[in-house]
Design an enzyme around this catalytic site. Sequence first.
Site, PDB file in Angstrom:
ATOM      1  N   HIS A 168     -15.332  25.486  36.542  1.00 49.19           N
ATOM      2  CA  HIS A 168     -15.103  26.300  37.740  1.00 49.19           C
ATOM      3  C   HIS A 168     -14.628  27.693  37.322  1.00 49.19           C
ATOM      4  O   HIS A 168     -13.883  27.856  36.357  1.00 49.19           O
ATOM      5  CB  HIS A 168     -14.068  25.641  38.649  1.00 49.19           C
ATOM      6  CG  HIS A 168     -14.001  26.247  40.013  1.00 49.19           C
ATOM      7  ND1 HIS A 168     -13.339  27.427  40.262  1.00 49.19           N
ATOM      8  CD2 HIS A 168     -14.529  25.851  41.202  1.00 49.19           C
ATOM      9  CE1 HIS A 168     -13.463  27.736  41.545  1.00 49.19           C
ATOM     10  NE2 HIS A 168     -14.178  26.794  42.140  1.00 49.19           N
ATOM     11  N   GLU A 220     -21.997  29.038  41.840  1.00 43.41           N
ATOM     12  CA  GLU A 220     -20.907  29.663  42.586  1.00 43.41           C
ATOM     13  C   GLU A 220     -20.745  31.098  42.099  1.00 43.41           C
ATOM     14  O   GLU A 220     -20.023  31.343  41.137  1.00 43.41           O
ATOM     15  CB  GLU A 220     -19.608  28.867  42.425  1.00 43.41           C
ATOM     16  CG  GLU A 220     -19.286  28.400  41.011  1.00 43.41           C
ATOM     17  CD  GLU A 220     -17.791  28.303  40.737  1.00 43.41           C
ATOM     18  OE1 GLU A 220     -17.021  28.115  41.678  1.00 43.41           O
ATOM     19  OE2 GLU A 220     -17.407  28.459  39.564  1.00 43.41           O
TER      20      GLU A 220
END
EC number: 5.3.1.1
Length: 249
Positions: A95, A166
Site C-alpha cells: 500500500h 491505487e
Amino acid sequence: MRQKIVAGNWKMNGQIQQVTELVSQIEKLIGFDCAAQVAVMPPSIYIPKVRDCLRTGKIVVGAQNVYPKDYGAYTGELSAPMLKDFDCRYVLVGHSERRQFFHEDENFVAQKFHHVKDHGMIPVLCVGETLSERENGKTEQVIAQQVLAVSAKGKDCFRDCVVAYEPVWAIGTGKTATPEQAQKIHQFIRDLVGEINDSDAKHLTLIYGGSVNENNAKALFSMPDIDGGLVGGASLNAKQFVEIVKCIN
C-alpha cells in the site's frame, strides 16, 4: 480465479465500539444477493473481534499488513500464520502509505506478497504512481516496476492474487482517476502479466482504489478490466460502503 471484490480498508480508524457497530451495520445492510466478494480490513488488533461479529457469511475479514517471517524477534509485527489463525482471507501488501511512511521497497513488498501466498491467503498487491510521476509520463514505468517486482519466483506468481491500482494522487484527496484513466492502467497491468502467463492474466482480479465512493463506483466498475474496488474513507460509513457494493451488481 477472476472475481468481483469490494474491500474496505479501515486503516488506523475506530475503537472497539465503533468497529463492532460498523461491521454489524454493514452486514445488516447487505441483505441482498451480492455479486461481489465483500471484505473488511480493520486495524489488526480488532481482527478477532470483527471475525467474531460476522454471522451471515457474506463478508470476510482481511488484514492491512503482514511481516514476511513466520516467527522471530520482530517486535510489534504479525506473521501470515497469525493472521490465518483468525481466518483472514486477504492481506494488503505494498500500500502506498506503507511505501511512503515506512519506506517499504519493492524487494520487501515482494517478500510479503509471497509470504502471504505461501500460507494460503490472497495477497492484494497495491501499485500506483504519484502525481509528479504521472505528470512526467512515468505512470506505466512505475506500475511495471511495482508489478514485476513480485514475479521473480516464476511464471505462476500471479495465480490466486489480487492487484489493486491505487494512484497515490487520488488516495484520501477526493480526487479520482476517470473510469477511462483507470481502465487504461488496468488493461496495461493485465497485458503486462500476460507477458508472463497469459492464462493467469485472463483470470487475474484487478481492483481500483483511490477515493472510490457511491457516486463514482458504478462508472468505474463498468469498465471491462476493473473487477471491484479497494475503498478507504467511504468504508467507514456503513451505508456509503454498501452503496458501493451495490454498484458491482
